[in-house]
Design a protein around this motif. Structure first.
Motif, short mmCIF file in Angstrom:
data_model
loop_
_atom_site.label_atom_id
_atom_site.label_comp_id
_atom_site.label_asym_id
_atom_site.label_seq_id
_atom_site.Cartn_x
_atom_site.Cartn_y
_atom_site.Cartn_z
N ASP A 151 -3.53 -1.19 -7.24
CA ASP A 151 -2.57 -1.60 -6.21
C ASP A 151 -1.61 -2.67 -6.69
O ASP A 151 -0.40 -2.61 -6.45
CB ASP A 151 -3.31 -2.12 -4.96
N ALA A 154 0.84 -1.20 0.00
CA ALA A 154 0.00 0.00 0.00
C ALA A 154 0.87 1.25 0.00
O ALA A 154 1.86 1.34 0.73
CB ALA A 154 -0.91 -0.01 1.22
N LYS A 209 -11.88 -7.12 -0.51
CA LYS A 209 -11.20 -5.82 -0.60
C LYS A 209 -11.65 -5.06 -1.84
O LYS A 209 -11.91 -3.85 -1.78
CB LYS A 209 -9.69 -6.00 -0.63
N ASP A 238 -13.43 -1.50 -1.82
CA ASP A 238 -12.79 -0.36 -2.48
C ASP A 238 -13.76 0.38 -3.39
O ASP A 238 -13.63 1.59 -3.60
CB ASP A 238 -11.59 -0.83 -3.32
N ASP A 241 -7.12 2.65 -5.84
CA ASP A 241 -7.01 1.33 -5.22
C ASP A 241 -7.02 0.20 -6.26
O ASP A 241 -6.46 -0.86 -6.02
CB ASP A 241 -8.18 1.09 -4.25
#
Length: 293
Positions: free
Chosen positions: A53, A11, A195, A199, A50
């Motif tokens: 990533d 991150a 996730k 997001d 995001d």
């Protein structure tokens, strides 16, 4: 040069930039490379930084990498404006000029691809190259103009009113429905993680998110992709998830080649978001293409 494996703890901390009085969120990773331009990653509709990533985690080993939340999405402000390719083009061009400080290679998925093409074509000094992943945007087709059928006209007219568009937004943004939509557009169902759903869900709770959603139905059609391609002078890499149910990748790829024959393209076993679904393969293709130009 090898691409490092994805790190689960990759991150990257973000920052905010003030653009026309609005907070714009962005991230930066890697270090400046004197011999090659930075990469600027631009997400699609409903997504954010995001969504990149897995790409940032690998590409930062070789490149200076930036990613930005378009106005109206992610952690950026969501003012009640008329959103358009021109608005995002100006946002990206100003970001490149004021914050990055040198021309970039733009990489955009879906709506972000269209915004990237607008920048590369209409603000050529801001770009060194262009990477489009299942890129959106209208083509002009004078021979067979597509007129909306009566049902489409009815839906559009209903959604132009605030309350129906609010109800549809509330329905679409439920995590269960986000997951269902993602599973339709990802070939690899395991890539649809908690996730990923979170997001996309989280920014939908922000003040103004419903107006951004509604603006899609109100925004006039922007510059056509064929007109933009005819202005483009930069190297172009097209990456297509061939299993995308929202667009016919082969048919769309033919149109890009028609107007910009000097491009490089790959058709991949993925859906609408190949960068997130098969990041190792996409990162390798981006890496090799950039290093060869």
């Amino acid at each position: 040069m090898q691409i490092a494996p994805i790190s689960p703890n990759s991150a990257v901390s973000g920052n905010y930039w003030q653009w026309q009085g609005h907070n714009i969120y962005y991230v930066r990773a890697g270090v400046k490379q004197p011999q090659r331009p930075p990469l600027l990653l631009i997400h699609g509709f409903g997504a954010s930084t995001d969504h990149w990533d897995k790409n940032i985690a690998q590409l930062q080993e070789t490149f200076e990498v930036w990613a930005i939340d378009l106005l109206g999405f992610g952690r950026s402000a969501k003012p009640n404006l008329q959103y358009s390719g021109n608005l995002w083009r100006d946002q990206l061009n100003d970001f490149i000029t004021e914050i990055i400080g040198q021309p970039v290679i733009l990489a955009g998925n879906s709506l972000g691809g269209y915004a990237s093409l607008c920048v590369a074509a209409e603000c050529p000094n801001a770009a060194k190259g262009l990477i489009l992943l299942n890129s959106a945007g209208p083509f002009s087709d004078s021979k067979n103009p597509k007129k909306p059928n009566p049902i489409q006209k009815l839906i559009r007219s209903v959604l132009l009113h605030p309350f129906p568009s609010y109800l549809l937004f509330q329905y679409m943004r439920r995590p269960a429905n986000i997951r269902k939509t993602l599973k339709k557009v990802y070939l690899n169902q395991e890539a649809v993680t908690d996730k990923l759903v979170e997001d996309i869900y989280r920014p939908s709770c922000d003040e103004g998110a419903v107006q951004v959603f509604a603006s899609v139905f109100k925004t006039p059609q922007g510059e056509t992709v064929d007109n933009l391609l005819q202005q483009l002078t930069h190297p172009l890499l097209m990456l297509w998830g061939s299993g995308d149910p929202w667009m016919n990748a082969k048919q769309r790829g033919e149109k890009y080649r028609q107007y910009y024959p000097n491009l490089t393209e790959y058709y991949l076993e993925a859906g609408h978001c190949p960068h997130d679904e098969i990041p190792d393969e996409v990162n390798r293709l981006i890496h090799d293409w950039v290093m060869s130009h």
